[in-house]
Motif scaffolding. Structure first.
Motif, short mmCIF file in Angstrom:
data_model
loop_
_atom_site.label_atom_id
_atom_site.label_comp_id
_atom_site.label_asym_id
_atom_site.label_seq_id
_atom_site.Cartn_x
_atom_site.Cartn_y
_atom_site.Cartn_z
N MET A 1 -10.33 2.16 -5.04
CA MET A 1 -9.52 3.29 -4.62
C MET A 1 -10.27 4.59 -4.82
N CYS B 1 -5.89 9.11 -2.95
CA CYS B 1 -4.68 8.74 -2.22
C CYS B 1 -4.10 9.96 -1.51
N ILE C 1 -6.45 5.41 -0.53
CA ILE C 1 -7.66 5.45 0.30
C ILE C 1 -8.66 4.55 -0.39
N LEU C 2 -9.14 3.51 0.31
CA LEU C 2 -9.98 2.49 -0.29
C LEU C 2 -11.35 2.45 0.38
N ASP C 3 -12.33 1.87 -0.31
CA ASP C 3 -13.67 1.76 0.27
C ASP C 3 -14.03 0.29 0.49
N TRP D 1 -13.78 0.01 4.38
CA TRP D 1 -12.69 -0.88 3.95
C TRP D 1 -12.15 -1.68 5.14
N ASN E 1 -13.09 -2.29 -1.90
CA ASN E 1 -11.65 -2.27 -2.17
C ASN E 1 -11.33 -1.41 -3.38
N SER F 1 -9.72 4.97 5.36
CA SER F 1 -10.35 3.96 4.51
C SER F 1 -11.43 3.19 5.27
N GLU F 2 -11.17 2.92 6.53
CA GLU F 2 -12.15 2.18 7.35
C GLU F 2 -13.44 2.96 7.50
N TYR G 1 0.83 -1.21 0.00
CA TYR G 1 0.00 0.00 0.00
C TYR G 1 0.86 1.26 0.00
#
Length: 255
Positions: free
Chosen positions: A213, A216, A206-208, A251, A211, A246-247, A187
């Protein structure tokens, strides 16, 4: 419809938009005298335009140096246009925290139809020329560009990647190909001086919950201050912040 019929417009609005477009084309802060020279608007009228644009947040005037530059209100417009308002709002507190902790510039990059662009900047060192500003399009060999190639599996990204690859040497293409597996695993992507000499960067995605993107976080600074590995203390701190952000979008990191 009569093609010769004149479409009614508000000329003063056109003039104001023209002033904003001037800043985009010049790509730098401008003094009043420079704006007057480049636009040809009379001084008395230009004062009115600049006052209005500044009051509304479309322009920002540095009181110490007298320079004008594009204002924060345009960020809101741009974010709304590319559908990234929630991300911008949630990411701002993280960028601020990272920039203060590391004493470096923290950027938020988002995807547009024309590639990744800088959507927000927190800068603990205002005098540092990072070679970019809000709205700057980033090349594929920037740390953000590499991150998008590694994590965003969309048709638009693939098309952009193919266009960008045409401008690279065979050696650069091979180097990028070698980097991608490690970027996906850790990452973390690094770029040595992609936009300006002596200034380097690293980016984390930065992911959701899918997964996918969303954007960033990029850290920019003088090359000797920027780690090139994910296991540096600075990198670990930024990764923790990016994972937390992200969480908030659902994510979960895979074990």
């Amino acid at each position: 419809m009569d093609k010769n019929k004149t479409i009614p417009v508000i000329q003063s609005l056109q003039t104001g938009i023209g002033i904003l477009e001037l800043f985009i084309s010049e790509d730098r802060p401008l003094k009043f005298s420079e704006i007057q020279e480049l636009t040809g608007i009379t001084k008395s009228n230009l004062h009115k335009y600049l006052n209005t644009l500044t009051i509304t947040g479309l322009l920002y005037r540095n009181k110490d140096h007298g320079y004008y530059q594009l204002g924060s209100k345009l960020i809101e417009f741009g974010n709304a246009a590319i559908g990234s308002v929630d991300l911008i709002q949630q990411a701002s507190q993280f960028l601020k925290k990272i920039s203060r902790e590391l004493q470096l510039t923290a950027l938020l990059n988002v995807w547009t139809h024309d590639g990744p662009v800088i959507a927000n900047i927190w800068n603990s060192q205002p005098g540092l020329n990072i070679g970019a500003q809000i709205g700057t399009r980033l090349p594929i060999l920037s740390s953000a560009g590499k991150a998008y190639v590694a994590f965003k599996d969309h048709a638009e990204v693939k098309e952009w990647t193919q266009r960008e690859l045409k401008h690279l040497t065979a050696e650069s293409k091979q180097q990028l190909e070698r980097e991608l597996p490690n970027i996906q695993k850790n990452y973390f992507s690094y770029a040595a001086e992609p936009l300006i000499k002596h200034v380097s960067s690293f980016s984390v995605p930065i992911l959701d919950y899918r997964n996918d993107m969303l954007g960033c976080i990029t850290i920019v600074g003088f090359t000797h201050l920027i780690p090139s590995s994910h296991d540096d203390n600075m990198s670990s701190f930024v990764l923790e912040q990016a994972f937390e952000l992200s969480e908030s979008f659902g994510w979960k990191k895979k074990d």
